[in-house]
Motif scaffolding. Structure first.
Motif, PDB file in Angstrom:
ATOM      1  N   ARG A   1      63.745 157.794  57.357  1.00  0.00           N
ATOM      2  CA  ARG A   1      62.736 157.662  56.430  1.00  0.00           C
ATOM      3  C   ARG A   1      63.202 158.629  54.994  1.00  0.00           C
ATOM      4  NH1 ARG A   1      58.031 155.274  57.119  1.00  0.00           N
ATOM      5  NH2 ARG A   1      58.371 155.475  59.527  1.00  0.00           N
TER       6      ARG A   1
ATOM      7  N   ASP B   1      63.930 156.569  52.257  1.00  0.00           N
ATOM      8  CA  ASP B   1      63.076 155.458  51.829  1.00  0.00           C
ATOM      9  C   ASP B   1      62.779 155.448  50.351  1.00  0.00           C
ATOM     10  OD1 ASP B   1      60.799 153.886  51.130  1.00  0.00           O
ATOM     11  OD2 ASP B   1      59.934 154.325  53.222  1.00  0.00           O
TER      12      ASP B   1
ATOM     13  N   ALA C   1      62.886 152.550  59.442  1.00  0.00           N
ATOM     14  CA  ALA C   1      62.898 153.875  58.735  1.00  0.00           C
ATOM     15  C   ALA C   1      62.145 154.785  59.617  1.00  0.00           C
ATOM     16  CB  ALA C   1      62.021 153.700  57.491  1.00  0.00           C
TER      17      ALA C   1
ATOM     18  N   SER D   1      61.507 148.795  56.889  1.00  0.00           N
ATOM     19  CA  SER D   1      60.123 149.428  57.230  1.00  0.00           C
ATOM     20  C   SER D   1      59.464 147.984  57.803  1.00  0.00           C
ATOM     21  CB  SER D   1      59.401 149.711  55.913  1.00  0.00           C
ATOM     22  OG  SER D   1      58.061 149.930  56.398  1.00  0.00           O
TER      23      SER D   1
END
Length: 229
Positions: A85, A88, A193, A216
């Protein structure tokens, strides 16, 4: 352009420096060059390894380092302790994606500006306001080989959707083995993620791709593009 010497094109693009290194160069020095770039800050994406006569032995890339790192418990433990993540970028993904009804030239402009080799193709109506993008296909810099070889330059002014259909039609004229190799590159290879950096690194090594998408599950979107560098 198709008749120009490849050295002339590579030298003026400023997308990657040519920095050959000898086979006895310490690994740390090669990694430092890839991380910091060459002269004038031009990135170094791959390092040619040459012998004493200047003949190329192989080419070292970030994927090679990831492959090496994953063989050792220390780096593996660190990668497993970090979340994917970290990469992200859902709030800015639309900035690096091209709409299906945009011209192919817009995808090339995005890749040139961002120093990417791939550009997700999406429909903005499908993306909504959740962040990230819904990827319908991928446009890649390497697609230009079809344009140059077939001298079909007008296709660059067409919509991305038309270009993808044209590219797929070309593949149907190839034999089955070559077609499977070509089309594998257009699949969306992604990592969740919520996974670890170790999973992300392993996916890069297994796929032999320089970049993969970060997805995601919560919003069913692509939320990042992660490079092996």
């Amino acid at each position: 352009v198709s008749t120009m010497a490849v050295g002339e094109i590579a030298a003026c693009s400023r997308h990657s420096s040519y920095v050959p290194m000898s086979a006895d160069t310490p690994l740390l020095d090669i990694l430092r060059i890839i991380a910091e770039g060459g002269q004038s800050g031009v990135p170094v994406r791959r390092v040619p390894i040459v012998d004493s006569s200047g003949d190329m032995l192989t080419v070292f890339s970030s994927l090679d380092f990831l492959d090496i790192a994953l063989q050792f418990p220390g780096p593996t433990a660190v990668l497993k302790s970090r979340a994917a993540r970290t990469f992200d970028r859902r709030d800015t993904m639309l900035d690096v994606a091209v709409a299906y009804d945009d011209a192919v030239l817009e995808a090339l402009r995005i890749m040139d500006a961002e120093h990417y080799t791939i550009c997700p193709a999406t429909s903005r109506d499908l993306c909504g306001d959740l962040g990230g993008v819904v990827v319908r296909s991928v446009v890649a810099v390497s697609d230009l080989k079809w344009v140059l070889n077939l001298r079909h330059f007008a296709i660059l002014d067409e919509h991305v959707s038309d270009f993808i259909s044209w590219r797929n039609n070309i593949s149907r004229n190839l034999d089955s083995w070559v077609r499977s190799q070509r089309l594998n590159r257009f699949n969306v290879v992604s990592v969740h993620a919520g996974g670890s950096l170790h999973e992300l690194a392993q996916r890069l090594v297994d796929s032999q791709l320089q970049r993969v998408f970060l997805s995601s599950e919560e919003i069913a979107r692509i939320v990042g593009i992660v490079s092996s560098r």
